[in-house]
Design a protein around this motif. Structure first.
Motif, short mmCIF file in Angstrom:
data_model
loop_
_atom_site.label_atom_id
_atom_site.label_comp_id
_atom_site.label_asym_id
_atom_site.label_seq_id
_atom_site.Cartn_x
_atom_site.Cartn_y
_atom_site.Cartn_z
N ARG A 251 23.45 -24.76 -35.16
CA ARG A 251 23.16 -24.09 -36.12
C ARG A 251 21.87 -24.76 -37.16
NH1 ARG A 251 28.93 -22.57 -35.46
NH2 ARG A 251 29.50 -24.10 -37.31
N THR A 252 22.03 -26.32 -37.09
CA THR A 252 21.36 -26.39 -38.31
C THR A 252 20.00 -26.94 -36.89
OG1 THR A 252 23.01 -28.86 -39.10
CG2 THR A 252 19.98 -29.13 -39.30
N TYR A 253 19.57 -26.58 -35.97
CA TYR A 253 18.37 -26.65 -35.37
C TYR A 253 18.15 -25.15 -35.44
CZ TYR A 253 18.00 -30.51 -33.10
OH TYR A 253 17.66 -31.95 -32.45
N GLU A 254 18.97 -24.32 -35.51
CA GLU A 254 18.78 -22.84 -35.74
C GLU A 254 18.13 -22.81 -36.89
OE1 GLU A 254 22.21 -20.76 -34.02
OE2 GLU A 254 21.63 -20.97 -32.66
N ARG A 255 18.68 -22.49 -38.09
CA ARG A 255 18.21 -22.43 -39.89
C ARG A 255 17.56 -23.27 -39.56
NH1 ARG A 255 22.58 -25.60 -40.95
NH2 ARG A 255 21.53 -27.56 -41.98
N GLN A 256 16.83 -24.31 -39.25
CA GLN A 256 15.74 -25.31 -39.68
C GLN A 256 14.22 -24.29 -38.61
OE1 GLN A 256 15.40 -29.08 -39.19
NE2 GLN A 256 17.28 -29.24 -40.98
N GLY A 257 14.30 -23.73 -37.68
CA GLY A 257 13.55 -22.86 -37.26
C GLY A 257 13.15 -23.30 -35.94
N PHE A 258 13.97 -23.80 -35.49
CA PHE A 258 13.63 -24.76 -34.18
C PHE A 258 13.97 -23.69 -32.99
CE2 PHE A 258 13.79 -28.42 -36.72
CZ PHE A 258 12.22 -29.48 -36.16
N GLY A 259 13.57 -23.66 -32.27
CA GLY A 259 13.88 -23.00 -30.43
C GLY A 259 13.39 -21.83 -29.86
N ALA A 260 12.22 -21.10 -30.96
CA ALA A 260 11.61 -20.37 -30.78
C ALA A 260 11.48 -20.22 -29.35
CB ALA A 260 10.32 -20.30 -31.86
N ALA A 261 11.20 -18.62 -29.17
CA ALA A 261 11.26 -18.48 -27.42
C ALA A 261 9.89 -18.85 -27.32
CB ALA A 261 11.28 -17.15 -27.52
#
Length: 209
Positions: free
Chosen positions: A6-16
């Motif tokens: 969730r930290t990665y997602e919140r910080q905008g990592f892992g975009a397609a």
């Protein structure tokens, strides 16, 4: 782990990472030494090699640009470097050394590039980027060994050169599963698309259609 994701997602990592044709395939260091647990192998590398056999066949059938890499040091160790300081056994990988030869089941064919390197990345100090660019490659599938080392280094450099890396998760392997899984996660978050072989082929065939 869920909180970390969730930290990665919140910080905008892992975009397609949208895939684009043309497509190429890079097979990193699937050589006898990395297939042998007594030399540099172990872990899930044997299964990754087996899974790459049909991937390579599919790439050839589709007419994709195919490149392979090997670690090859000079016979007199004149190119001894920091990599071989950290891993002295690498100096045993010479041009004529059986350990440096690509495994027979993935042997290159005429027209496929083989780059020789003395560092982890298949791009550093080689003609690989220019060769792929000449063939118009946009999306570069990556298979090989090891996930946490030469595969990761090659993926980061592929991205840095402007290619779209697609790490084929069941066609890369490492001598230990912890580094393998951690680096697949990290590459997906920052540098590449990551998916298993059959999903990757479906996605790319859909792209072509």
């Amino acid at each position: 782990m869920h909180a970390e994701i969730r930290t990665y997602e919140r910080q905008g990592f892992g975009a397609a990472l949208p895939l684009k044709a043309p497509v190429g395939l890079l097979i990193v260091d699937f050589v006898n030494g990395f297939a042998d647990p007594a030399v540099f192998g172990g872990g899930n590398i044997p299964q990754a090699i087996a899974n790459t056999v049909p991937l390579l066949a599919a790439a050839r059938e589709r007419g994709w640009a195919v490149a392979h890499s090997r670690i090859v040091y000079a016979d007199d160790d004149a190119d001894h470097n920091i990599f071989s300081v950290k891993v002295p056994g690498m100096l045993g990988l010479k041009e004529q050394s059986p350990a440096s030869a690509i495994v027979p089941q993935l042997a290159p064919r005429a027209g496929e590039l083989v780059v020789r390197k003395t560092v982890p990345s298949a791009f550093f100090g080689t003609s690989l980027a220019a060769w792929l660019a000449q063939r118009g490659v946009q999306t570069l599938l990556v298979a090989g060994a090891v996930t946490s080392g030469c595969v990761r280094a090659s993926v980061v450099d592929a991205m840095s050169w402007g290619f779209r890396p697609l790490v084929v998760s069941d066609c890369v392997g490492d001598r230990a599963l912890g580094p393998h899984e951690a680096n697949l996660f990290d590459m997906q978050q920052k540098y590449a698309a990551v998916m298993p072989r059959d999903e990757a082929l479906r996605a790319l065939d859909g792209l072509a259609a």
